[in-house]
Write a protein that holds these residues in place. Structure first.
Motif, short mmCIF file in Angstrom:
data_model
loop_
_atom_site.label_atom_id
_atom_site.label_comp_id
_atom_site.label_asym_id
_atom_site.label_seq_id
_atom_site.Cartn_x
_atom_site.Cartn_y
_atom_site.Cartn_z
N TYR A 50 1.12 -60.16 29.84
CA TYR A 50 0.53 -61.50 29.74
C TYR A 50 1.25 -62.32 28.68
O TYR A 50 1.68 -63.46 28.93
N VAL B 67 -9.02 -64.22 30.63
CA VAL B 67 -8.23 -64.16 31.86
C VAL B 67 -9.02 -64.33 33.15
O VAL B 67 -8.43 -64.37 34.23
N ASP C 28 -4.11 -64.07 34.50
CA ASP C 28 -2.89 -63.31 34.74
C ASP C 28 -2.24 -63.76 36.05
O ASP C 28 -2.83 -64.53 36.82
#
Length: 346
Positions: free
Chosen positions: A21, A138, A162
């Motif tokens: 990430y 995320v 992501d």
């Protein structure tokens, strides 16, 4: 206007989800910003430095690893009158700045982790929740978890998901099957760090009930972090590969009978997305809230505590075309959201 200084300690670590990430977002930010608009500070022992065109990378301090992160790094940030950007869960205690908290497994599944690990992350997360300028996470699921455990407002947390495009740049390793003694279409495959909350016990138990099938697992377990290691014995038809390269993983995903991801708890779950992009015939994930958020009807769902499956039935399951799932997630789009957020807080 304040500088943004990226916490580059992630460069010291083997790439798992959080490092992926950080690395991918920084690579995209480098394309979107002008020369030295962003700075990345790294520990003195960092020896693999990305070849950025615009992000300025500086080695600072004399301390190392965690001491660097909580002493050298925040002193540098303070001296520059800047804001720190921390993309891998951990932010310096004195000045957390902007912090990405990927999941709250230490709260939701504390039984899987050592007391020392839980105590440390409780401190880190509590400090970030109370003092950070902004929290990033995320998924909408993870956002709700952070709100639940730390009583934060919806406005204080931004969802920056992501993605999977790093697999577009990853070549297939056509020798991977030979390397691991496998044949195309002869095995079920799973890959992730072997944390207990990833529920690899499910694979072992299902393997015991499907003795005529081969189950292959890539990943490594850190027994200093997790309370009881794997906590189970692997049957003879379950093969542990350890850490594998991205190229090998992409090939193993493409050529497996089905990709299995029986996790109990995730903030997002990159591996199934990678498997879809790699061309896996079928992707099987846990029937959990976050998996439905991310993958909708493009995968097959299993109960993570039920083991009486005939795995060949997975191959007969009808799912929606996966392309629309891939279109929902992009490192470039996530980086644009992050850059907009940084502009707001400068």
């Amino acid at each position: 206007m304040k500088k943004i200084i990226i916490n580059g300690r992630f460069l010291l670590h083997r790439v798992t989800g959080v490092e992926r990430y950080a690395g991918e977002l920084c690579a995209e930010l480098d394309k979107m910003t002008g020369p030295e608009e962003l700075v990345m500070a790294v520990p003195p022992e960092a020896d693999v430095i990305p070849d950025y065109q615009n992000i300025k990378v500086v080695k600072i301090g004399h301390l190392h690893n965690r001491l660097w992160e909580h002493i050298s790094f925040p002193l540098y940030v303070s001296g520059q009158k800047a804001v720190s950007l921390n993309l891998c869960n951990v932010a310096p205690l004195p000045s957390p700045g902007v912090v990405a908290i990927h999941d709250l497994k230490i709260k939701a599944t504390p039984q899987y982790f050592s007391k020392k690990f839980i105590a440390w992350y409780n401190l880190i997360f509590f400090n970030a929740a109370r003092r950070a300028k902004k929290i990033i996470t995320v998924s909408e699921f993870s956002k709700r978890e952070i709100q639940k455990y730390y009583f934060l407002s919806e406005e204080s947390i931004a969802v920056i998901p992501d993605a999977w495009q790093h697999y577009e740049r990853t070549e297939y390793d056509e020798k991977a099957l030979d390397t691991y003694g496998l044949e195309k279409g002869s095995y079920y495959f799973s890959m992730c760090s072997l944390e207990p909350n990833k529920n690899f016990r499910w694979i072992a138990e299902v393997a015991k009930r499907n003795r005529d099938q081969l189950f292959v697992v890539a990943g490594a377990v850190n027994e200093t972090v997790f309370a009881n290691g794997l906590g189970f014995a692997c049957p003879d038809n379950m093969k542990l590969l350890g850490y594998v390269s991205d190229e090998a993983a992409k090939t193993l995903m493409r050529d497996c009978r089905a990709f299995l991801f029986p996790t109990f708890y995730e903030g997002f779950g990159i591996p199934p997305l990678e498997a879809i992009s790699a061309g896996a015939r079928q992707v099987v994930v846990s029937d959990t809230e976050v998996m439905h958020e991310i993958f909708v009807d493009s995968v097959t769902y299993i109960h993570p505590e039920y083991y009486e499956y005939d795995v060949d039935e997975f191959l007969k399951a009808e799912t929606d075309a996966s392309n629309h799932i891939l279109e929902r997630y992009s490192w470039s789009e996530s980086a644009k959201k992050l850059l907009a957020l940084l502009e707001e807080i400068r």
